[in-house]
Design an enzyme around this catalytic site. Sequence first.
Site, PDB file in Angstrom:
ATOM      1  N   GLY A  70      -0.738   4.668  -4.450  1.00 10.73           N
ATOM      2  CA  GLY A  70       0.709   4.564  -4.671  1.00 10.73           C
ATOM      3  C   GLY A  70       1.163   3.254  -5.279  1.00 10.73           C
ATOM      4  O   GLY A  70       2.044   3.242  -6.161  1.00 10.73           O
ATOM      5  N   SER A  71       0.591   2.117  -4.836  1.00 12.70           N
ATOM      6  CA  SER A  71       1.063   0.843  -5.405  1.00 12.70           C
ATOM      7  C   SER A  71       0.597   0.695  -6.843  1.00 12.70           C
ATOM      8  O   SER A  71       1.242   0.002  -7.648  1.00 12.70           O
ATOM      9  CB  SER A  71       0.603  -0.344  -4.544  1.00 12.70           C
ATOM     10  OG  SER A  71      -0.771  -0.263  -4.261  1.00 12.70           O
ATOM     11  N   ASP A 129     -10.439   4.216  -3.289  1.00  9.04           N
ATOM     12  CA  ASP A 129      -9.265   4.918  -2.768  1.00  9.04           C
ATOM     13  C   ASP A 129      -9.448   6.417  -2.952  1.00  9.04           C
ATOM     14  O   ASP A 129      -9.686   6.894  -4.057  1.00  9.04           O
ATOM     15  CB  ASP A 129      -8.004   4.440  -3.509  1.00  9.04           C
ATOM     16  CG  ASP A 129      -6.734   4.822  -2.761  1.00  9.04           C
ATOM     17  OD1 ASP A 129      -6.806   5.681  -1.868  1.00  9.04           O
ATOM     18  OD2 ASP A 129      -5.675   4.254  -3.085  1.00  9.04           O
ATOM     19  N   CYS A 143       0.843  -1.188   0.000  1.00  8.41           N
ATOM     20  CA  CYS A 143       0.000   0.000   0.000  1.00  8.41           C
ATOM     21  C   CYS A 143       0.882   1.243   0.000  1.00  8.41           C
ATOM     22  O   CYS A 143       1.642   1.475   0.952  1.00  8.41           O
ATOM     23  CB  CYS A 143      -0.903   0.000   1.223  1.00  8.41           C
ATOM     24  SG  CYS A 143      -1.877   1.500   1.197  1.00  8.41           S
ATOM     25  N   GLY A 144       0.773   2.021  -1.052  1.00 10.21           N
ATOM     26  CA  GLY A 144       1.607   3.205  -1.189  1.00 10.21           C
ATOM     27  C   GLY A 144       1.194   4.338  -0.266  1.00 10.21           C
ATOM     28  O   GLY A 144       2.038   4.956   0.383  1.00 10.21           O
ATOM     29  N   HIS A 145      -0.104   4.607  -0.186  1.00  9.98           N
ATOM     30  CA  HIS A 145      -0.515   5.763   0.622  1.00  9.98           C
ATOM     31  C   HIS A 145      -0.167   5.522   2.098  1.00  9.98           C
ATOM     32  O   HIS A 145       0.267   6.432   2.803  1.00  9.98           O
ATOM     33  CB  HIS A 145      -2.017   6.070   0.432  1.00  9.98           C
ATOM     34  CG  HIS A 145      -2.901   5.383   1.419  1.00  9.98           C
ATOM     35  ND1 HIS A 145      -3.458   4.145   1.195  1.00  9.98           N
ATOM     36  CD2 HIS A 145      -3.291   5.747   2.675  1.00  9.98           C
ATOM     37  CE1 HIS A 145      -4.165   3.791   2.263  1.00  9.98           C
ATOM     38  NE2 HIS A 145      -4.088   4.741   3.168  1.00  9.98           N
TER      39      HIS A 145
HETATM   40  O1  LIG Z   1      -1.847   3.786  -2.137  1.00 19.01           O
HETATM   41  C1  LIG Z   1      -2.087   2.576  -2.255  1.00 19.01           C
HETATM   42  O2  LIG Z   1      -1.278   1.800  -2.760  1.00 19.01           O
HETATM   43  C2  LIG Z   1      -3.378   2.086  -1.776  1.00 19.01           C
HETATM   44  N1  LIG Z   1      -4.353   2.930  -1.196  1.00 19.01           N
HETATM   45  C3  LIG Z   1      -5.522   2.097  -0.868  1.00 19.01           C
HETATM   46  C4  LIG Z   1      -5.392   0.939  -1.794  1.00 19.01           C
HETATM   47  C5  LIG Z   1      -3.921   0.760  -2.050  1.00 19.01           C
HETATM   48  O3  LIG Z   1      -3.395  -0.152  -1.135  1.00 19.01           O
END
Ligand SMILES: O=C(O)[C@H]1NCC[C@@H]1O
Length: 379
Positions: free
Chosen positions: A293-294, A288, A104-106
């Site tokens: 981010g991912s 989201d 998970c990027g965020h």
């Molecule tokens: O930023 C992300 O990668 C994510 N945000 C919620 C779903 C992903 O994991």
Amino acid sequence: MDVFRSLEALASTIKTLEMHTSGEPTRIIIAGYPTLEGNTLLEKRRYASETPEIDEIRKRLMHEPRGHEGMYGAILVPETELTLSGQADIGVLFCHNEGYSTMCGHATIALGRFLVDTHDIDVFPMRQTLHNRKHDEGFSTEIRLHAPCGVVYVTVPTTAAGLSDPTKPVQFRSVPSFVSSPKHGVTVDIPSHMIWPKLAEKQAAKITVDIAYGGAFYALVSAEELGRTYPPSVILNEDPEARRSLIHPNELDMGFLYGVTIIDTSPRPVQDEKTETWLCFFADEQIDRSPTGSCVSAHVPLAVQQGRLQMGEWCSYDSFLSTQYPGNAFRGRAVERTEKGYIVEVEGYAHYTGASSFVASEKVVDRMGEGFELKIPLL
Ligand SMILES: O=C(O)[C@H]1NCC[C@@H]1O
């Protein structure tokens, strides 16, 4: 004080620190979560998901009445096989409305700030081993975060005093990312009941998506291609051709479609660099709020392979929400090509929103306190 004492008597207390990254919440669990069994982080992830008493904690914290349909969690795991061998500083399990993701990027961006700022060694035992480094642009601290997909290298801009600097973006480099679908994508049939509005359209549709991995598998589809159909996660997870693009080279547990991202590439009035606007559905139709981010990690190799982005060139990614709040886009660029895929650098901003203590009454007393999801079926 007495109120708290009586609340704590109800059941165990879970303590969290709350942040958001471009609007997407991260509820970081810092105390009260049980130690997970398993020799590896992936085994611990499986244990959390398959042990009902433990998975109940996720449901309690993600679902209503304590969470909401967009809630996201990060469970810190200080001891993993890679923290014990010195290859990582801390481990993490990410969780959401349906279960536990692999990257998970965020949340990584939020955790970067939090792990630099916390000095509580019960929360982050290896905190003292981090170094605040001075360089030409200022100061920064590196953290090696062990996520289920592998080690993620996080760079957190800091002040001279070693606190995270919220005015500069946190950057991370995740595991190698790659495009897993064939050159012309994967085409699937969408049944008529998934076309909106249901009654007006009797014909089934076909849509073509690209599938790429950035620590988790995403299907990427243009808004134009998707038209009036729903994000086809269920169909893709069951389609034999799509399934071939969802096989991870080393880990069976990683082989599932985590999200579907709808891409709007229409040019924006003022833009300094390439920009895309996204709407990402992940887990059980969770939306989201951030630009995911991912999925940026997954998308950059696709854009490079399609000649839409050069190595080293930044692309700016907005979510449907961040377009309204300038300064909340993520940026991504490919910095290296390895045998296993592209190393992608992603950056974004995270902010603190609060801290909480959660309690739960006995189930016989409060059934809804276990956590419930409000799902309104679309016509
Ligand atoms: O930023 C992300 O990668 C994510 N945000 C919620 C779903 C992903 O994991």
